[in-house]
Design a protein around this motif. Structure first.
Motif, short mmCIF file in Angstrom:
data_model
loop_
_atom_site.label_atom_id
_atom_site.label_comp_id
_atom_site.label_asym_id
_atom_site.label_seq_id
_atom_site.Cartn_x
_atom_site.Cartn_y
_atom_site.Cartn_z
N GLY A 56 0.90 -1.21 -0.18
CA GLY A 56 0.49 -0.04 -0.08
C GLY A 56 0.72 1.05 0.27
O GLY A 56 2.05 1.56 -0.15
N MET A 57 0.49 2.34 0.27
CA MET A 57 1.27 3.94 0.00
C MET A 57 2.11 3.66 1.27
O MET A 57 3.91 4.39 0.70
CB MET A 57 -0.07 4.78 -0.14
N ASP A 58 1.58 3.55 2.03
CA ASP A 58 1.73 3.45 3.43
C ASP A 58 4.11 2.53 3.40
O ASP A 58 4.62 3.25 3.73
CB ASP A 58 1.70 2.90 4.97
N ASP A 59 3.36 1.74 2.69
CA ASP A 59 4.84 -0.04 2.64
C ASP A 59 5.47 1.57 1.21
O ASP A 59 6.76 1.20 1.70
CB ASP A 59 4.47 -0.62 2.16
N LEU A 60 4.71 1.79 0.54
CA LEU A 60 6.27 2.92 -0.63
C LEU A 60 6.83 4.22 0.09
O LEU A 60 7.76 4.03 -0.04
CB LEU A 60 5.22 2.99 -1.80
N LEU A 61 5.65 4.66 0.70
CA LEU A 61 6.39 5.79 1.91
C LEU A 61 7.89 5.48 2.45
O LEU A 61 8.71 5.43 2.62
CB LEU A 61 5.36 6.57 2.35
N ARG A 62 7.74 4.58 3.25
CA ARG A 62 8.67 4.18 4.24
C ARG A 62 9.39 3.64 3.44
O ARG A 62 11.06 3.71 3.62
CB ARG A 62 7.85 2.72 5.24
N GLU A 63 9.46 2.75 1.99
CA GLU A 63 10.63 2.40 1.37
C GLU A 63 11.44 3.61 0.53
O GLU A 63 12.36 3.67 0.81
CB GLU A 63 10.31 1.16 -0.07
N ALA A 64 10.58 4.82 0.41
CA ALA A 64 10.60 5.23 -0.16
C ALA A 64 11.95 6.08 0.34
O ALA A 64 12.88 6.97 0.20
CB ALA A 64 10.07 6.08 -0.90
N PHE A 65 11.37 6.93 2.04
CA PHE A 65 11.60 8.00 3.01
C PHE A 65 13.49 6.90 3.35
O PHE A 65 14.47 7.46 4.24
CB PHE A 65 11.25 7.99 4.04
N ALA A 66 13.51 5.24 4.17
CA ALA A 66 14.28 4.30 4.56
C ALA A 66 15.54 5.09 3.27
O ALA A 66 16.48 5.27 3.90
CB ALA A 66 13.91 3.07 4.46
N ARG A 67 14.96 4.90 2.15
CA ARG A 67 16.54 5.00 0.81
C ARG A 67 16.71 6.13 0.48
O ARG A 67 18.11 6.76 1.24
CB ARG A 67 15.80 4.81 -0.31
N PHE A 68 15.98 7.44 1.07
CA PHE A 68 16.87 8.80 0.98
C PHE A 68 16.63 8.71 2.48
O PHE A 68 18.34 8.78 2.50
CB PHE A 68 15.10 9.34 1.14
N ASP A 70 19.42 6.62 3.59
CA ASP A 70 19.48 5.89 4.32
C ASP A 70 20.53 6.84 3.41
O ASP A 70 22.05 7.49 3.49
CB ASP A 70 19.49 4.66 3.61
N GLN A 71 20.30 6.92 2.14
CA GLN A 71 21.90 8.27 1.17
C GLN A 71 22.20 8.75 1.77
O GLN A 71 22.92 9.44 1.58
CB GLN A 71 20.83 8.27 -0.40
N MET A 72 21.44 10.16 2.63
CA MET A 72 21.69 10.91 3.19
C MET A 72 22.89 10.35 3.79
O MET A 72 23.37 11.25 4.91
CB MET A 72 20.56 12.39 3.94
N ALA A 73 22.74 9.37 4.97
CA ALA A 73 23.75 9.20 6.63
C ALA A 73 25.10 8.64 5.83
O ALA A 73 25.26 8.92 6.44
CB ALA A 73 22.72 8.09 7.16
N LEU A 97 27.55 19.18 5.48
CA LEU A 97 26.62 20.55 6.00
C LEU A 97 26.52 21.30 5.22
O LEU A 97 25.28 21.84 5.16
CB LEU A 97 27.16 21.56 7.63
N GLY A 98 27.65 22.32 4.91
CA GLY A 98 27.50 23.21 3.84
C GLY A 98 27.34 22.94 2.33
O GLY A 98 27.21 23.66 1.84
N GLU A 99 28.38 22.01 1.98
CA GLU A 99 27.79 21.07 0.68
C GLU A 99 27.09 20.10 0.43
O GLU A 99 26.69 20.15 -0.69
CB GLU A 99 29.39 21.14 0.56
N ASP A 100 26.93 19.55 1.07
CA ASP A 100 26.37 18.14 0.96
C ASP A 100 25.13 18.22 1.36
O ASP A 100 23.83 17.50 0.99
CB ASP A 100 26.92 17.07 1.24
N VAL A 101 25.10 18.06 2.34
CA VAL A 101 23.22 18.35 3.11
C VAL A 101 22.25 19.38 2.60
O VAL A 101 22.44 20.62 2.48
CB VAL A 101 23.57 18.47 4.39
#
Length: 185
Positions: A56-68, A70-73, A97-101
């Motif tokens: 469902g949409m919650d499953d997709l949102l969790r996967e998408a935000f988890a990927r995002f 992770d990429q930021m971390a 902080l200044g260049e990547d985030v």
């Protein structure tokens, strides 16, 4: 005469494309504007693929935000990996902080959408908590736990500040904040 079945399209990256498209839709329309139909169109997949790959949409949102998240971390982990002193760690953290985030408007908006979703729906807070814990862990060899929390809070605050302020922050402000929070030189 029976109609021959269409051959199945081999598309092993379809699930990943849907997740990436979900983030693109969130960046453009927000979580509230993210629908199966809109995401499927952006991903260029049949609408049925949405329910095939995600419960469902919650499953997709969790996967998408988890990927995002992770990429930021990973960005801060890579940036600080070579640090062997506090000054090196702070320089790397400051550069992150200044260049990547939130280097792009897309990342800034997706981050704020995740924050808002986690604030409204506690079941998403594990994603933000894990992301913050990974950020703090990059500082753990150099500062005490409370200082790592303060530095990470500064990181989150700067993100919010960037999202809401009309003028860009001074370039030297990050280094000054890091110096003040750590008592460094």
């Amino acid at each position: 005469m029976p109609v021959p079945a269409r051959p199945r399209r081999h598309d092993p990256q379809r699930r990943d494309r849907i997740i990436d498209a979900c983030l693109d839709v969130i960046a453009e329309h927000g979580v509230a504007g993210a629908s199966h139909r809109r995401i499927a169109a952006v991903a260029d997949v049949p609408l049925g693929s949405m329910t095939y790959h995600f419960a469902g949409m919650d499953d997709l949102l969790r996967e998408a935000f988890a990927r995002f998240a992770d990429q930021m971390a990973v960005r801060v982990e890579e940036r600080t990996a070579g640090a062997s002193t506090l000054d090196e760690a702070l320089a790397a953290f400051g550069a992150n902080l200044g260049e990547d985030v939130f280097a792009t408007q897309r990342e800034l908006v997706v981050t704020q959408e995740l924050y808002t979703l986690a604030a409204r729906r506690p079941q998403y807070r594990d994603l933000t908590s894990t992301w913050m814990a990974r950020t703090r862990a990059t500082l753990a060899p150099f500062v005490d736990e409370d200082t790592a929390v303060l530095l990470d809070a500064m990181n989150e605050g700067l993100a919010l500040h960037r999202a809401l302020h009309t003028a860009p922050a001074r370039a030297d402000l990050i280094a000054e904040a890091l110096r003040r929070l750590t008592g460094g030189s």
